[in-house]
Scaffold this motif. Sequence first.
Motif, PDB file in Angstrom:
ATOM      1  N   ARG A  22      22.419  12.752  16.925  1.00  0.00           N
ATOM      2  CA  ARG A  22      23.343  13.886  16.999  1.00  0.00           C
ATOM      3  C   ARG A  22      24.608  13.604  16.191  1.00  0.00           C
ATOM      4  O   ARG A  22      25.095  14.456  15.439  1.00  0.00           O
ATOM      5  CB  ARG A  22      23.703  14.186  18.453  1.00  0.00           C
ATOM      6  N   GLU A  23      25.149  12.391  16.357  1.00  0.00           N
ATOM      7  CA  GLU A  23      26.358  12.016  15.619  1.00  0.00           C
ATOM      8  C   GLU A  23      26.105  12.032  14.114  1.00  0.00           C
ATOM      9  O   GLU A  23      26.940  12.493  13.341  1.00  0.00           O
ATOM     10  CB  GLU A  23      26.851  10.638  16.062  1.00  0.00           C
ATOM     11  N   ALA A  24      24.938  11.531  13.709  1.00  0.00           N
ATOM     12  CA  ALA A  24      24.605  11.518  12.283  1.00  0.00           C
ATOM     13  C   ALA A  24      24.486  12.949  11.758  1.00  0.00           C
ATOM     14  O   ALA A  24      24.963  13.258  10.653  1.00  0.00           O
ATOM     15  CB  ALA A  24      23.304  10.748  12.050  1.00  0.00           C
ATOM     16  N   ASN A  25      23.850  13.830  12.537  1.00  0.00           N
ATOM     17  CA  ASN A  25      23.719  15.227  12.118  1.00  0.00           C
ATOM     18  C   ASN A  25      25.087  15.903  12.030  1.00  0.00           C
ATOM     19  O   ASN A  25      25.349  16.663  11.093  1.00  0.00           O
ATOM     20  CB  ASN A  25      22.813  16.007  13.079  1.00  0.00           C
ATOM     21  N   GLU A  26      25.961  15.612  13.007  1.00  0.00           N
ATOM     22  CA  GLU A  26      27.307  16.180  12.975  1.00  0.00           C
ATOM     23  C   GLU A  26      28.071  15.672  11.756  1.00  0.00           C
ATOM     24  O   GLU A  26      28.763  16.434  11.079  1.00  0.00           O
ATOM     25  CB  GLU A  26      28.061  15.830  14.263  1.00  0.00           C
ATOM     26  N   GLN A  27      27.951  14.390  11.495  1.00  0.00           N
ATOM     27  CA  GLN A  27      28.630  13.799  10.333  1.00  0.00           C
ATOM     28  C   GLN A  27      28.082  14.392   9.034  1.00  0.00           C
ATOM     29  O   GLN A  27      28.843  14.681   8.112  1.00  0.00           O
ATOM     30  CB  GLN A  27      28.452  12.264  10.342  1.00  0.00           C
ATOM     31  N   LEU A  28      26.766  14.573   8.970  1.00  0.00           N
ATOM     32  CA  LEU A  28      26.145  15.170   7.793  1.00  0.00           C
ATOM     33  C   LEU A  28      26.646  16.596   7.594  1.00  0.00           C
ATOM     34  O   LEU A  28      26.978  17.000   6.470  1.00  0.00           O
ATOM     35  CB  LEU A  28      24.615  15.146   7.927  1.00  0.00           C
ATOM     36  N   GLN A  29      26.718  17.360   8.672  1.00  0.00           N
ATOM     37  CA  GLN A  29      27.211  18.737   8.595  1.00  0.00           C
ATOM     38  C   GLN A  29      28.671  18.749   8.128  1.00  0.00           C
ATOM     39  O   GLN A  29      29.049  19.565   7.290  1.00  0.00           O
ATOM     40  CB  GLN A  29      27.081  19.427   9.966  1.00  0.00           C
ATOM     41  N   LYS A  30      29.465  17.844   8.684  1.00  0.00           N
ATOM     42  CA  LYS A  30      30.870  17.755   8.293  1.00  0.00           C
ATOM     43  C   LYS A  30      30.995  17.397   6.811  1.00  0.00           C
ATOM     44  O   LYS A  30      31.807  17.972   6.089  1.00  0.00           O
ATOM     45  CB  LYS A  30      31.565  16.698   9.163  1.00  0.00           C
ATOM     46  N   THR A  31      30.171  16.468   6.365  1.00  0.00           N
ATOM     47  CA  THR A  31      30.181  16.060   4.964  1.00  0.00           C
ATOM     48  C   THR A  31      29.775  17.221   4.064  1.00  0.00           C
ATOM     49  O   THR A  31      30.373  17.425   3.003  1.00  0.00           O
ATOM     50  CB  THR A  31      29.232  14.864   4.750  1.00  0.00           C
ATOM     51  N   ARG A  32      28.782  17.986   4.471  1.00  0.00           N
ATOM     52  CA  ARG A  32      28.365  19.159   3.686  1.00  0.00           C
ATOM     53  C   ARG A  32      29.495  20.175   3.589  1.00  0.00           C
ATOM     54  O   ARG A  32      29.721  20.755   2.527  1.00  0.00           O
ATOM     55  CB  ARG A  32      27.132  19.804   4.317  1.00  0.00           C
ATOM     56  N   GLN A  33      30.191  20.388   4.699  1.00  0.00           N
ATOM     57  CA  GLN A  33      31.306  21.339   4.687  1.00  0.00           C
ATOM     58  C   GLN A  33      32.413  20.854   3.759  1.00  0.00           C
ATOM     59  O   GLN A  33      32.992  21.640   3.009  1.00  0.00           O
ATOM     60  CB  GLN A  33      31.845  21.544   6.108  1.00  0.00           C
ATOM     61  N   GLU A  34      32.707  19.556   3.826  1.00  0.00           N
ATOM     62  CA  GLU A  34      33.727  19.000   2.944  1.00  0.00           C
ATOM     63  C   GLU A  34      33.309  19.136   1.481  1.00  0.00           C
ATOM     64  O   GLU A  34      34.129  19.482   0.632  1.00  0.00           O
ATOM     65  CB  GLU A  34      33.977  17.534   3.285  1.00  0.00           C
ATOM     66  N   ALA A  35      32.038  18.869   1.200  1.00  0.00           N
ATOM     67  CA  ALA A  35      31.541  19.005  -0.173  1.00  0.00           C
ATOM     68  C   ALA A  35      31.644  20.456  -0.638  1.00  0.00           C
ATOM     69  O   ALA A  35      32.049  20.722  -1.778  1.00  0.00           O
ATOM     70  CB  ALA A  35      30.095  18.511  -0.268  1.00  0.00           C
ATOM     71  N   GLN A  36      31.291  21.389   0.239  1.00  0.00           N
ATOM     72  CA  GLN A  36      31.389  22.810  -0.106  1.00  0.00           C
ATOM     73  C   GLN A  36      32.843  23.190  -0.372  1.00  0.00           C
ATOM     74  O   GLN A  36      33.135  23.927  -1.313  1.00  0.00           O
ATOM     75  CB  GLN A  36      30.804  23.671   1.028  1.00  0.00           C
ATOM     76  N   ALA A  37      33.762  22.670   0.455  1.00  0.00           N
ATOM     77  CA  ALA A  37      35.191  22.955   0.256  1.00  0.00           C
ATOM     78  C   ALA A  37      35.672  22.389  -1.086  1.00  0.00           C
ATOM     79  O   ALA A  37      36.429  23.050  -1.809  1.00  0.00           O
ATOM     80  CB  ALA A  37      36.007  22.370   1.406  1.00  0.00           C
ATOM     81  N   ILE A  38      35.219  21.194  -1.418  1.00  0.00           N
ATOM     82  CA  ILE A  38      35.599  20.578  -2.696  1.00  0.00           C
ATOM     83  C   ILE A  38      35.066  21.409  -3.860  1.00  0.00           C
ATOM     84  O   ILE A  38      35.766  21.635  -4.853  1.00  0.00           O
ATOM     85  CB  ILE A  38      35.100  19.115  -2.768  1.00  0.00           C
ATOM     86  N   ILE A  39      33.829  21.874  -3.736  1.00  0.00           N
ATOM     87  CA  ILE A  39      33.228  22.699  -4.793  1.00  0.00           C
ATOM     88  C   ILE A  39      34.012  23.994  -4.958  1.00  0.00           C
ATOM     89  O   ILE A  39      34.313  24.418  -6.087  1.00  0.00           O
ATOM     90  CB  ILE A  39      31.739  22.976  -4.480  1.00  0.00           C
ATOM     91  N   GLU A  40      34.359  24.637  -3.851  1.00  0.00           N
ATOM     92  CA  GLU A  40      35.128  25.876  -3.906  1.00  0.00           C
ATOM     93  C   GLU A  40      36.496  25.631  -4.542  1.00  0.00           C
ATOM     94  O   GLU A  40      36.962  26.432  -5.362  1.00  0.00           O
ATOM     95  CB  GLU A  40      35.297  26.474  -2.498  1.00  0.00           C
ATOM     96  N   GLU A  41      37.118  24.531  -4.164  1.00  0.00           N
ATOM     97  CA  GLU A  41      38.429  24.198  -4.728  1.00  0.00           C
ATOM     98  C   GLU A  41      38.319  23.960  -6.233  1.00  0.00           C
ATOM     99  O   GLU A  41      39.171  24.404  -7.007  1.00  0.00           O
ATOM    100  CB  GLU A  41      38.979  22.960  -4.032  1.00  0.00           C
ATOM    101  N   ALA A  42      37.253  23.270  -6.649  1.00  0.00           N
ATOM    102  CA  ALA A  42      37.050  23.015  -8.078  1.00  0.00           C
ATOM    103  C   ALA A  42      36.809  24.326  -8.829  1.00  0.00           C
ATOM    104  O   ALA A  42      37.303  24.503  -9.947  1.00  0.00           O
ATOM    105  CB  ALA A  42      35.872  22.060  -8.274  1.00  0.00           C
ATOM    106  N   LYS A  43      36.047  25.246  -8.224  1.00  0.00           N
ATOM    107  CA  LYS A  43      35.819  26.545  -8.859  1.00  0.00           C
ATOM    108  C   LYS A  43      37.131  27.295  -9.035  1.00  0.00           C
ATOM    109  O   LYS A  43      37.391  27.872 -10.091  1.00  0.00           O
ATOM    110  CB  LYS A  43      34.863  27.396  -8.016  1.00  0.00           C
ATOM    111  N   LYS A  44      37.956  27.297  -7.977  1.00  0.00           N
ATOM    112  CA  LYS A  44      39.240  27.991  -8.062  1.00  0.00           C
ATOM    113  C   LYS A  44      40.123  27.365  -9.140  1.00  0.00           C
ATOM    114  O   LYS A  44      40.772  28.072  -9.907  1.00  0.00           O
ATOM    115  CB  LYS A  44      39.955  27.957  -6.711  1.00  0.00           C
TER     116      LYS A  44
END
Length: 154
Positions: A53-75
């Motif tokens: 569960r912790e690994a899945n939560e961490q993976l989800q958090k990492t995906r969200q952070e990556a998505q945020a970084i991608i959005e920031e780079a696009k902007k």
Amino acid sequence: MLAQLFFFIVLLVLLRKFAWGPLMGVMKQREDHIANEIETAEKNRQEAERASREANEQLQKTRQEAQAIIEEAKKAGQKQEQDIIASARKEADRIKEAAQEEINNEKEKAIQALQDQVATLSVQIATKVIEKEINAQDQEKLISEYIKEVGEER
């Protein structure tokens, strides 16, 4: 028969004390050992589920952070694109204004040069007219010659 019954009871007591007791002790130890193993396995399973569960939560958090970084780079890329376009437009406007100013300056120079030429030509014509009295036909011929000269000078 009583003796046999007595020996049988004695045999049962001895078996119970020396054979059955230790056998039951071993069985009890085995049962306790198996119960401990089951309990340990259950704890390990729960720990593995928690870790999963912790690994899945961490993976989800990492995906969200990556998505945020991608959005920031696009902007940032879009802003940089807009800045470059604005800068290019300003530069194009500056070049256009400079070219227009240069065209106007060259136009003024050409007009001034033409006025100077016309003045010189007028003076030359006036000098020729004063030097010799001419009739209308000679005057037309003289004007045509000077126009040809001016055309050749250009």
